[in-house]
Scaffold this motif. Structure first.
Motif, PDB file in Angstrom:
ATOM      1  N   GLN A   1       0.758  -1.464   0.196  1.00  0.00           N
ATOM      2  CA  GLN A   1       0.056  -0.196  -0.111  1.00  0.00           C
ATOM      3  C   GLN A   1       1.049   1.336  -0.214  1.00  0.00           C
ATOM      4  N   SER A   2       1.945   1.214   0.706  1.00  0.00           N
ATOM      5  CA  SER A   2       2.839   2.274   0.415  1.00  0.00           C
ATOM      6  C   SER A   2       3.099   2.669  -0.608  1.00  0.00           C
ATOM      7  N   VAL A   3       3.844   1.205  -1.546  1.00  0.00           N
ATOM      8  CA  VAL A   3       4.258   1.422  -2.869  1.00  0.00           C
ATOM      9  C   VAL A   3       3.262   2.061  -3.851  1.00  0.00           C
ATOM     10  N   VAL A   4       2.163   1.742  -3.518  1.00  0.00           N
ATOM     11  CA  VAL A   4       1.088   2.256  -4.500  1.00  0.00           C
ATOM     12  C   VAL A   4       0.885   3.637  -4.360  1.00  0.00           C
ATOM     13  N   LEU A   5       0.794   4.146  -3.036  1.00  0.00           N
ATOM     14  CA  LEU A   5       0.603   5.620  -2.789  1.00  0.00           C
ATOM     15  C   LEU A   5       1.847   6.488  -3.415  1.00  0.00           C
ATOM     16  N   ARG A   6       3.011   5.931  -3.486  1.00  0.00           N
ATOM     17  CA  ARG A   6       4.133   6.489  -3.966  1.00  0.00           C
ATOM     18  C   ARG A   6       4.245   6.686  -5.666  1.00  0.00           C
ATOM     19  N   LEU A   7       3.671   5.774  -6.225  1.00  0.00           N
ATOM     20  CA  LEU A   7       3.742   5.577  -7.645  1.00  0.00           C
ATOM     21  C   LEU A   7       3.036   6.804  -8.324  1.00  0.00           C
TER      22      LEU A   7
ATOM     23  N   GLN B   1     -13.398   2.582   8.600  1.00  0.00           N
ATOM     24  CA  GLN B   1     -13.176   1.161   8.551  1.00  0.00           C
ATOM     25  C   GLN B   1     -13.250   0.607   7.027  1.00  0.00           C
ATOM     26  N   THR B   2     -14.187   1.404   6.312  1.00  0.00           N
ATOM     27  CA  THR B   2     -14.258   1.056   4.860  1.00  0.00           C
ATOM     28  C   THR B   2     -12.990   1.460   4.147  1.00  0.00           C
ATOM     29  N   VAL B   3     -12.092   2.096   4.574  1.00  0.00           N
ATOM     30  CA  VAL B   3     -10.778   2.596   3.886  1.00  0.00           C
ATOM     31  C   VAL B   3      -9.885   1.371   3.966  1.00  0.00           C
ATOM     32  N   THR B   4      -9.501   0.856   2.900  1.00  0.00           N
ATOM     33  CA  THR B   4      -8.692  -0.512   3.132  1.00  0.00           C
ATOM     34  C   THR B   4      -7.150  -0.137   3.101  1.00  0.00           C
ATOM     35  N   ASN B   5      -6.785   1.086   2.644  1.00  0.00           N
ATOM     36  CA  ASN B   5      -5.274   1.387   2.672  1.00  0.00           C
ATOM     37  C   ASN B   5      -5.203   1.919   4.286  1.00  0.00           C
ATOM     38  N   LEU B   6      -4.185   1.045   4.974  1.00  0.00           N
ATOM     39  CA  LEU B   6      -3.979   1.345   6.334  1.00  0.00           C
ATOM     40  C   LEU B   6      -3.274   2.703   6.452  1.00  0.00           C
ATOM     41  N   LEU B   7      -2.362   2.953   5.545  1.00  0.00           N
ATOM     42  CA  LEU B   7      -1.712   4.169   5.755  1.00  0.00           C
ATOM     43  C   LEU B   7      -2.539   5.431   5.740  1.00  0.00           C
ATOM     44  N   LEU B   8      -3.644   5.144   5.105  1.00  0.00           N
ATOM     45  CA  LEU B   8      -4.817   6.315   4.854  1.00  0.00           C
ATOM     46  C   LEU B   8      -5.658   6.402   6.235  1.00  0.00           C
TER      47      LEU B   8
END
Length: 423
Positions: free
Chosen positions: A271-277, A315-322
């Motif tokens: 998820q961190s990689v996806v957010l940095r793309l 809880q509906t947000v799947t990205n833990l970093l968000l």
């Protein structure tokens, strides 16, 4: 006058069928309603699989029973209940409650019309609990893998307000919008995935089958071969002799990677990689915020308390970093702070979102403003997906073309070298 076949639900929940001779399907609907029946399906006799009239209970219902008109088939006994089944059940239950059926009778109709044994078992369990005096929301909470906290709290708000049919209709609209957004994201990823698969298969075919055919031609050349040709030929030999091992090793590596990504640490890393793309990261964040905003707006619109709605929506947000920064909003609001001010500190909301939240708080229309924010973000995600695809598709095609062209050019250089020696 033609004959029409019909099915309708009585006040006790029993589904009956029959046929009537009438000038039109509308006349059949009127006769059924005059008899105190709730029309479910009306179709011209002999129409077979033709489209049927989607019957609605005039005045009392104001909704169609199109969701109930599909012919039911015997399903796979082992088939599990999925999200589509839950959406269909919610839609049909909303229709029947609007038509005036009592909850237990509506559940009986759903059981009679269910074609999947696992769905029948689920509905029977819910009906038994409802008949014993358990609220529907509590009966549904016994199946958390199918009914989320969001779903259960929406139902609870309908029980408290006495507007169960309206709440179910809003819930169906929310579920359809979320499903549509997810399907658009999945559909957008299909074509690039196909291109990537074609690229990999093309390279394997070239290196494993085409390149080795030139081995005999280049055997006597030795070091006289150009460097690009020697590199390609060596790679071809590796694929020819160890191709199956490479494929098995690659499949094992992918399996291990997928398994690791399902762990908390792996999921958070990905998820961190996806957010940095580039591009993809922004779209992913907007997609998650769309889910959050729509859930929050829907819950608030149905009378769920703000703090409870904030917790469920987070809880509906799947990205833990968000999700982590969003979890800090509710405690600050509980201490007396404003939602907009708490949202600023998370760093995940854009200025437009902050302004809409602030306007919603000041006007007492926070639920409506968050739904408007969800609609704006939804449109931006859809447009962003289209724009990203216009960039990704030609890039993949260009990379595939360069790789294949490099192999072909390397072989041609070797052939030219052979001709030069022969001359």
């Amino acid at each position: 006058m033609p004959d029409f076949e019909w099915s309708a639900a009585a006040a006790n929940g029993k589904v009956t069928k029959g046929s009537l001779n009438a000038a039109s399907s509308a006349q059949v609907l009127k006769r059924l309603r005059d008899q105190g029946l709730t029309p479910l399906d009306v179709r011209e006799a002999g129409a077979g699989g033709a489209a049927s009239t989607r019957a609605g209970a005039s005045g009392r219902a104001g909704a169609t029973a199109g969701a109930l008109s599909a012919p039911r088939k015997k399903g796979n006994p082992k088939a599990k209940v999925n999200a589509a089944d839950v959406l269909s059940m919610t839609s049909e239950l909303s229709i029947m409650l609007k038509a005036g059926l009592a909850l237990d009778n509506a559940l009986r109709v759903l059981i009679d019309m269910s074609y999947k044994p696992t769905m029948t078992a689920l509905l029977s369990d819910i009906l038994d609990k409802v008949k014993s005096g358990t609220p529907l929301s509590k009966a549904l909470s016994g199946h958390p893998h199918l009914f989320s906290d969001f779903y259960v709290n929406m139902i609870r708000s309908g029980e408290i307000s006495g507007q169960m049919a309206s709440v179910l209709a809003r819930l169906v609209e929310h579920m359809e919008r979320v499903r549509s957004l997810r399907e658009s994201v999945i559909s957008a990823a299909i074509y690039p995935a196909i291109l990537l698969g074609v690229a990999v298969l093309s390279l394997i075919a070239m290196l494993g089958f085409v390149v080795p055919q030139f081995e005999k031609l280049f055997n006597d050349m030795g070091d006289a071969l150009p460097m690009p040709t020697r590199v390609v030929m060596n790679i071809g030999k590796v694929f020819q002799h160890y191709g199956w091992f490479i494929c098995m090793a690659a499949a094992l590596l992918v399996w291990l990677l997928i398994k690791w990504l399902k762990t908390p640490g792996g999921r958070q890393w990905w998820q961190s990689v996806v957010l940095r793309l580039p591009l993809v990261g922004t779209l992913s964040q907007k997609y998650e915020m769309t889910l959050f905003s729509r859930s929050l707006g829907t819950l608030l619109g149905n009378g769920v308390p703000l703090l409870t709605a904030m917790h469920i929506s987070t809880q509906t947000v799947t990205n833990l970093l968000l999700r982590k920064p969003l979890e800090t909003i509710a405690p600050k609001v509980k201490e007396g702070g404003k939602v907009a001010d708490a949202a600023v500190g998370t760093g995940v909301f854009e200025p437009l979102a902050i302004n809409l939240l602030r306007v919603g708080e000041e006007t007492g229309r926070l639920g409506q403003m968050t739904l408007e924010l969800a609609n704006i973000l939804n449109r931006e995600v859809e447009v962003g997906i289209k724009r990203t695809l216009t960039l990704v598709e030609p890039v993949l095609i260009l990379v595939l073309g360069i790789l294949i062209a490099s192999i072909i050019v390397s072989i041609l250089l070797g052939i030219l070298s052979v001709n030069d020696l022969a001359a």
